[in-house]
Design a protein around this motif. Structure first.
Motif, PDB file in Angstrom:
ATOM      1  N   PHE A 113       0.824  -1.212   0.000  1.00 48.02           N
ATOM      2  CA  PHE A 113       0.000   0.000   0.000  1.00 48.02           C
ATOM      3  C   PHE A 113       0.856   1.258   0.000  1.00 48.02           C
ATOM      4  CE2 PHE A 113      -3.514  -2.763   0.535  1.00 48.02           C
ATOM      5  CZ  PHE A 113      -4.644  -2.029   0.199  1.00 48.02           C
ATOM      6  N   VAL A 114       2.089   1.168   0.482  1.00 43.38           N
ATOM      7  CA  VAL A 114       3.010   2.302   0.345  1.00 43.38           C
ATOM      8  C   VAL A 114       3.373   2.499  -1.124  1.00 43.38           C
ATOM      9  CG1 VAL A 114       5.293   3.191   0.948  1.00 43.38           C
ATOM     10  CG2 VAL A 114       3.896   2.086   2.687  1.00 43.38           C
ATOM     11  N   ILE A 115       3.470   1.409  -1.880  1.00 44.30           N
ATOM     12  CA  ILE A 115       3.695   1.521  -3.330  1.00 44.30           C
ATOM     13  C   ILE A 115       2.569   2.340  -3.968  1.00 44.30           C
ATOM     14  CG2 ILE A 115       3.851   0.229  -5.501  1.00 44.30           C
ATOM     15  CD1 ILE A 115       6.320   0.027  -3.655  1.00 44.30           C
ATOM     16  N   LEU A 116       1.357   2.156  -3.487  1.00 45.24           N
ATOM     17  CA  LEU A 116       0.223   2.960  -3.956  1.00 45.24           C
ATOM     18  C   LEU A 116       0.482   4.444  -3.711  1.00 45.24           C
ATOM     19  CD1 LEU A 116      -2.650   3.466  -4.983  1.00 45.24           C
ATOM     20  CD2 LEU A 116      -3.516   2.658  -2.779  1.00 45.24           C
ATOM     21  N   ILE A 171       2.400  -6.115  -8.786  1.00 48.00           N
ATOM     22  CA  ILE A 171       0.940  -6.262  -8.728  1.00 48.00           C
ATOM     23  C   ILE A 171       0.323  -5.029  -8.067  1.00 48.00           C
ATOM     24  CG2 ILE A 171      -0.964  -7.622  -7.759  1.00 48.00           C
ATOM     25  CD1 ILE A 171       0.886 -10.067  -7.919  1.00 48.00           C
ATOM     26  N   ALA A 172       0.980  -4.506  -7.026  1.00 48.85           N
ATOM     27  CA  ALA A 172       0.473  -3.305  -6.353  1.00 48.85           C
ATOM     28  C   ALA A 172       0.446  -2.108  -7.300  1.00 48.85           C
ATOM     29  CB  ALA A 172       1.336  -2.992  -5.130  1.00 48.85           C
ATOM     30  N   SER A 173       1.437  -1.988  -8.186  1.00 48.82           N
ATOM     31  CA  SER A 173       1.448  -0.866  -9.125  1.00 48.82           C
ATOM     32  C   SER A 173       0.322  -1.002 -10.152  1.00 48.82           C
ATOM     33  CB  SER A 173       2.809  -0.770  -9.825  1.00 48.82           C
ATOM     34  OG  SER A 173       3.069  -1.908 -10.628  1.00 48.82           O
ATOM     35  N   ILE A 174       0.032  -2.239 -10.589  1.00 51.47           N
ATOM     36  CA  ILE A 174      -1.099  -2.466 -11.494  1.00 51.47           C
ATOM     37  C   ILE A 174      -2.406  -2.114 -10.800  1.00 51.47           C
ATOM     38  CG2 ILE A 174      -2.374  -4.206 -12.804  1.00 51.47           C
ATOM     39  CD1 ILE A 174       0.327  -3.455 -14.015  1.00 51.47           C
ATOM     40  N   ALA A 175      -2.545  -2.553  -9.550  1.00 49.21           N
ATOM     41  CA  ALA A 175      -3.754  -2.229  -8.784  1.00 49.21           C
ATOM     42  C   ALA A 175      -3.878  -0.722  -8.577  1.00 49.21           C
ATOM     43  CB  ALA A 175      -3.721  -2.956  -7.439  1.00 49.21           C
ATOM     44  N   SER A 176      -2.741  -0.025  -8.418  1.00 48.08           N
ATOM     45  CA  SER A 176      -2.751   1.429  -8.234  1.00 48.08           C
ATOM     46  C   SER A 176      -3.310   2.128  -9.469  1.00 48.08           C
ATOM     47  CB  SER A 176      -1.335   1.934  -7.946  1.00 48.08           C
ATOM     48  OG  SER A 176      -0.818   1.361  -6.770  1.00 48.08           O
ATOM     49  N   ILE A 177      -2.860   1.688 -10.650  1.00 49.47           N
ATOM     50  CA  ILE A 177      -3.379   2.264 -11.899  1.00 49.47           C
ATOM     51  C   ILE A 177      -4.887   2.020 -11.996  1.00 49.47           C
ATOM     52  CG2 ILE A 177      -3.294   2.130 -14.421  1.00 49.47           C
ATOM     53  CD1 ILE A 177      -0.337   1.280 -14.126  1.00 49.47           C
ATOM     54  N   LEU A 178      -5.297   0.815 -11.672  1.00 51.72           N
ATOM     55  CA  LEU A 178      -6.715   0.463 -11.709  1.00 51.72           C
ATOM     56  C   LEU A 178      -7.535   1.359 -10.785  1.00 51.72           C
ATOM     57  CD1 LEU A 178      -8.486  -1.846 -13.039  1.00 51.72           C
ATOM     58  CD2 LEU A 178      -8.295  -3.024 -10.839  1.00 51.72           C
ATOM     59  N   LEU A 179      -7.020   1.585  -9.581  1.00 51.17           N
ATOM     60  CA  LEU A 179      -7.716   2.442  -8.612  1.00 51.17           C
ATOM     61  C   LEU A 179      -7.794   3.885  -9.102  1.00 51.17           C
ATOM     62  CD1 LEU A 179      -6.218   1.096  -5.268  1.00 51.17           C
ATOM     63  CD2 LEU A 179      -8.651   1.209  -5.803  1.00 51.17           C
ATOM     64  N   ILE A 180      -6.672   4.427  -9.550  1.00 53.25           N
ATOM     65  CA  ILE A 180      -6.636   5.835  -9.967  1.00 53.25           C
ATOM     66  C   ILE A 180      -7.602   6.091 -11.121  1.00 53.25           C
ATOM     67  CG2 ILE A 180      -5.194   7.622 -11.024  1.00 53.25           C
ATOM     68  CD1 ILE A 180      -2.828   6.420  -9.405  1.00 53.25           C
TER      69      ILE A 180
END
Length: 367
Positions: free
Chosen positions: A68-71, A266-275
């Motif tokens: 989540f820090v990666i987010l 995976i966290a960076s992919i999820a971050s893009i999805l969230l944004i």
């Protein structure tokens, strides 16, 4: 598109709020409840009730604090790319970053020092070999320059990487293509060289391990329309399903293997999805907005607050050993305590820094 259209920063702050809230959960669960491995030494797994087995299995979903820090890093890259879209003067950019981030940071250092001295006074054994963030002149100077030294600041590890990014990004964006290439090359170098070299100092750690995630955010901003084609999900239940799948996969990978690069990817992919989906669908509510407003304060204050909560538990007799807390309700109560503690810090410090920045923006526009 976003080169001319301002993103809804209230929505982006909401994502930060969710991330900060999760990190608080991660730390409180990890420090205020005995781990499954330790519990098994006291009570063999064969003797666990079905409820205990289900409970500890579900708690694996709270183990993604670093992810989540990666987010946070991806969000910073995205937001700063917008802030620098017109290549504002360096003096103005650095002044705004200083006003926005430094006063709450100093308040968090003071809170950590207060926590150290309260524990030293009432339960000295808990401090052990730890030192205060203001232990001596050298320690104080290091902390003032984000070279974090001392205890009750466990979450501060990420702040120096944010600072490195802010210092470098105005120059990096002058040659974006070379910045992207250099970021990828350095990241790949970091994967294949010995870990000891990665951690030679904080700057090499930033370049070889964490800069790539800020770069993902920057690249997302400048290529937003392209990402929107592939990451915007029309059906909400499909969006949440994919999100659950990604984070579920991270939980499994964290449990089975110890390779941060995979779960961070995976966290960076999820971050893009969230944004993308939060911006396009304007996903928000009152709770998310409030967490978003206070996200920075929550993040930098909560670790010391958790140890103040430790001290309260010891003083009232809820536990005599903070490493073996077995009462299920303690860590959720710690989460609430950390959030409540952040409120006065936010209204006294961070909210006023936002007012100063708003005044500077209005003054610039009027002139």
């Amino acid at each position: 598109m976003l080169k001319t259209l301002k993103p809804n920063f209230s929505t982006l702050d909401g994502i930060r709020g969710i991330a900060a809230f999760y990190v608080v959960i991660n730390h409180c669960r990890g420090h205020l409840l005995i781990g499954g491995g330790e519990l098994a030494k006291i009570k063999p797994v064969a003797e666990w009730t079905m409820l205990e087995k289900v409970y500890y299995t579900l708690l694996q979903a709270t183990a993604l604090g670093s992810e989540f820090v990666i987010l946070f890093f991806v969000l910073s890259g995205f937001s700063i790319a917008y802030s620098l879209r017109n290549q504002q003067a360096l003096k103005s950019f650095y002044l705004k970053r200083f006003i926005r981030l430094y006063p709450p940071y100093i308040a968090a250092l003071i809170w950590a020092a207060f926590t150290y001295h309260m524990i030293d006074k009432y339960f000295h054994a808990l401090n052990g070999e730890s030192i205060s963030v203001f232990e001596d002149f050298n320690t104080t100077i290091r902390n003032l320059f984000y070279i974090t030294t001392g205890d009750y600041i466990g979450q501060f590890w990420s702040l120096i990487h944010e600072v490195f990014f802010y210092l470098l990004v105005p120059f990096a964006l002058l040659k974006k293509r070379w910045y992207y290439i250099a970021s990828v090359v350095l990241y790949l170098v970091g994967i294949f060289i010995p870990v000891d070299f990665q951690y030679l100092n904080k700057f090499t750690e930033f370049l070889l391990k964490y800069n790539i995630y800020f770069t993902v955010g920057v690249y997302l901003y400048y290529n937003y329309d392209s990402f929107k084609k592939y990451f915007l999900i029309s059906k909400s239940y499909v969006f949440y399903g994919i999100l659950c799948f990604l984070f579920g996969l991270e939980v499994i990978l964290n449990y089975l293997i110890d390779i941060n690069e995979i779960s961070f990817f995976i966290a960076s992919i999820a971050s893009i999805l969230l944004i993308v989906n939060f911006l396009e669908k304007n996903i928000t509510n009152m709770v998310i907005r409030k967490l978003g407003e206070m996200s920075y304060t929550i993040y930098i204050i909560h670790f010391a607050s958790m140890y103040i909560f430790y001290l309260i538990l010891l003083k009232v007799g809820v536990t005599k050993d903070v490493d073996k807390i077995m009462v299920w309700w303690v860590w959720p109560t710690g989460v609430v305590f950390c959030l409540i503690t952040a409120i006065p810090f936010y209204y006294l410090i961070e909210k006023n820094t936002k007012k100063i920045l708003e005044y500077l923006r209005k003054d610039k526009q009027s002139s």
